[in-house]
Design an enzyme around this catalytic site. Structure first.
Site, PDB file in Angstrom:
ATOM      1  N   GLY A  40       0.781  -1.240   0.000  1.00 23.84           N
ATOM      2  CA  GLY A  40       0.000   0.000   0.000  1.00 23.84           C
ATOM      3  C   GLY A  40       0.806   1.280   0.000  1.00 23.84           C
ATOM      4  N   GLU A  95       4.165   3.939   5.994  1.00 21.66           N
ATOM      5  CA  GLU A  95       2.944   3.130   5.917  1.00 21.66           C
ATOM      6  C   GLU A  95       1.858   3.899   5.169  1.00 21.66           C
ATOM      7  OE1 GLU A  95       1.528   0.542   5.665  1.00 21.66           O
ATOM      8  OE2 GLU A  95       0.940  -0.354   7.571  1.00 21.66           O
ATOM      9  N   ASP A  96       0.924   3.164   4.595  1.00 20.36           N
ATOM     10  CA  ASP A  96      -0.175   3.832   3.899  1.00 20.36           C
ATOM     11  C   ASP A  96      -1.239   4.351   4.869  1.00 20.36           C
ATOM     12  OD1 ASP A  96      -1.021   1.273   4.591  1.00 20.36           O
ATOM     13  OD2 ASP A  96      -1.744   0.729   2.593  1.00 20.36           O
ATOM     14  N   ASP A  99      -4.860   1.889  11.137  1.00 25.64           N
ATOM     15  CA  ASP A  99      -6.266   1.680  11.464  1.00 25.64           C
ATOM     16  C   ASP A  99      -6.351   1.167  12.912  1.00 25.64           C
ATOM     17  OD1 ASP A  99      -9.027   1.347  10.938  1.00 25.64           O
ATOM     18  OD2 ASP A  99      -8.739  -0.685  10.226  1.00 25.64           O
ATOM     19  N   LYS A 127      -6.401   6.676  11.014  1.00 28.23           N
ATOM     20  CA  LYS A 127      -7.772   6.628  11.550  1.00 28.23           C
ATOM     21  C   LYS A 127      -7.656   6.511  13.063  1.00 28.23           C
ATOM     22  CE  LYS A 127      -9.577   3.738   7.748  1.00 28.23           C
ATOM     23  NZ  LYS A 127     -10.163   2.401   7.482  1.00 28.23           N
ATOM     24  N   PHE A 148     -13.764   3.043   5.148  1.00 29.27           N
ATOM     25  CA  PHE A 148     -12.839   2.293   4.299  1.00 29.27           C
ATOM     26  C   PHE A 148     -12.524   3.102   3.051  1.00 29.27           C
ATOM     27  CE2 PHE A 148     -11.002  -0.944   1.670  1.00 29.27           C
ATOM     28  CZ  PHE A 148     -10.298  -1.708   2.590  1.00 29.27           C
ATOM     29  N   VAL A 149     -11.231   3.386   2.857  1.00 26.69           N
ATOM     30  CA  VAL A 149     -10.819   4.219   1.726  1.00 26.69           C
ATOM     31  C   VAL A 149      -9.929   3.440   0.768  1.00 26.69           C
ATOM     32  CG1 VAL A 149     -11.035   6.438   2.916  1.00 26.69           C
ATOM     33  CG2 VAL A 149      -8.903   5.151   3.117  1.00 26.69           C
ATOM     34  N   ASP A 155      -5.923  -0.497  -1.336  1.00 28.96           N
ATOM     35  CA  ASP A 155      -6.729  -1.393  -2.159  1.00 28.96           C
ATOM     36  C   ASP A 155      -7.946  -1.917  -1.405  1.00 28.96           C
ATOM     37  OD1 ASP A 155      -5.185  -3.085  -0.348  1.00 28.96           O
ATOM     38  OD2 ASP A 155      -5.938  -4.772  -1.521  1.00 28.96           O
ATOM     39  N   ARG A 161      -5.727   0.400  -6.382  1.00 29.36           N
ATOM     40  CA  ARG A 161      -4.483   1.024  -5.907  1.00 29.36           C
ATOM     41  C   ARG A 161      -4.056   2.179  -6.805  1.00 29.36           C
ATOM     42  NH1 ARG A 161      -2.196  -2.236  -1.896  1.00 29.36           N
ATOM     43  NH2 ARG A 161      -2.456  -4.483  -2.136  1.00 29.36           N
TER      44      ARG A 161
HETATM   45  P1  IMP Z   1      -4.133  -1.977  11.156  1.00 25.71           P
HETATM   46  O1  IMP Z   1      -3.230  -3.107  11.568  1.00 25.71           O
HETATM   47  O2  IMP Z   1      -5.561  -2.256  11.491  1.00 25.71           O
HETATM   48  O3  IMP Z   1      -3.672  -0.634  11.650  1.00 25.71           O
HETATM   49  O4  IMP Z   1      -4.183  -2.007   9.609  1.00 25.71           O
HETATM   50  C1  IMP Z   1      -3.331  -1.402   8.800  1.00 25.71           C
HETATM   51  C2  IMP Z   1      -3.426  -1.972   7.399  1.00 25.71           C
HETATM   52  O5  IMP Z   1      -4.761  -2.315   7.043  1.00 25.71           O
HETATM   53  C3  IMP Z   1      -3.009  -0.936   6.411  1.00 25.71           C
HETATM   54  O6  IMP Z   1      -1.637  -1.009   6.160  1.00 25.71           O
HETATM   55  C4  IMP Z   1      -3.835  -1.285   5.199  1.00 25.71           C
HETATM   56  O7  IMP Z   1      -3.168  -2.239   4.422  1.00 25.71           O
HETATM   57  C5  IMP Z   1      -5.095  -1.891   5.761  1.00 25.71           C
HETATM   58  N1  IMP Z   1      -6.187  -0.908   5.852  1.00 25.71           N
HETATM   59  C6  IMP Z   1      -6.709  -0.342   6.949  1.00 25.71           C
HETATM   60  N2  IMP Z   1      -7.686   0.512   6.668  1.00 25.71           N
HETATM   61  C7  IMP Z   1      -7.794   0.513   5.323  1.00 25.71           C
HETATM   62  C8  IMP Z   1      -8.636   1.238   4.400  1.00 25.71           C
HETATM   63  O8  IMP Z   1      -9.486   2.067   4.749  1.00 25.71           O
HETATM   64  N3  IMP Z   1      -8.439   0.954   3.091  1.00 25.71           N
HETATM   65  C9  IMP Z   1      -7.503   0.074   2.642  1.00 25.71           C
HETATM   66  N4  IMP Z   1      -6.701  -0.606   3.462  1.00 25.71           N
HETATM   67  C10 IMP Z   1      -6.844  -0.394   4.805  1.00 25.71           C
HETATM   68 MG    MG Z   2      -0.699  -1.756   4.529  1.00 28.98          MG
END
Ligand code: IMP
Ligand code: MG
Length: 171
Positions: A40, A95-96, A99, A127, A148-149, A155, A161
């Site tokens: 991402g 990082e992208d 969440d 977020k 969700f974006v 993606d 992407r």
């Molecule tokens: P976390 O471990 O929940 O913080 O998730 C992080 C990863 O989940 C990111 O690196 C993304 O790959 C994916 N992710 C979380 N939210 C989104 C979203 O809104 N769109 C797309 N990918 C997301």
């Molecule tokens: Mg990611």
């Protein structure tokens, strides 16, 4: 179908130029490795590095992703390890989106163990209200609501992407 634009190309370009300046100042006297979290963060990484005016090495790490779900499985595994020696270097994890905070907490711990003198995190999107685990990035492009974006590297089931802006995915 993705419809609603959240962050335009112009907005994200402007913000990344600002971030590049700020990050260049922080690491001006360091030996810096930019560590892009695949897949991402690829788009953000290449733009951010071009907005920086300091020497920087580039490496990649890949961790397990959501698969085809919109929710995290809660389990993080390393699919691809970084290649560069991090001993005594500064590492900027790129990082992208953050969440739940789960992925970044794991990546951060993993990188700290590799002997870097300084580990910082830059995320394009954040977020903050979606955390299941506390995690603060050092650099945040945009804080957004927990929707969700997609686009600009992000993606849904490996699609979207290459959309050059951030859109909210509506069903
Ligand atoms: P976390 O471990 O929940 O913080 O998730 C992080 C990863 O989940 C990111 O690196 C993304 O790959 C994916 N992710 C979380 N939210 C989104 C979203 O809104 N769109 C797309 N990918 C997301
Ligand atoms: Mg990611």
């Amino acid at each position: 179908m993705p419809v609603e634009t959240l962050i335009t190309k112009e907005q994200l370009n402007r913000r990344i130029v600002e971030m590049g300046k700020e990050i260049s100042e922080e690491f001006r006297n360091d030996e810096l490795i930019a560590l892009c979290v695949l897949k991402g963060a690829v788009f953000f990484t290449t733009d951010l590095l071009r907005a920086m005016d300091i020497d920087v090495a580039l490496d990649f790490i890949q961790i397990s992703s959501y698969g085809n779900e919109k929710q995290s499985s809660g389990v993080v595994t390393i699919l691809k390890e970084p290649q560069l020696d991090m001993h005594g270097k500064a590492v900027l994890i790129i990082e992208d989106i953050i969440d739940s905070g789960l992925s970044m907490s794991e990546v951060f711990k993993y990188i700290e163990k590799r002997g870097a003198s300084k580990v910082k995190v830059a995320t394009f999107l954040d977020k903050p209200t979606a955390r299941k685990m506390p995690f603060d990035a050092d650099y945040v492009g945009f804080s957004i609501e927990p929707k969700f974006v997609i686009g600009y590297g992000l993606d849904f089931a490996e699609k979207y992407r290459n959309i050059p802006e951030i859109r909210v995915l509506t069903d």
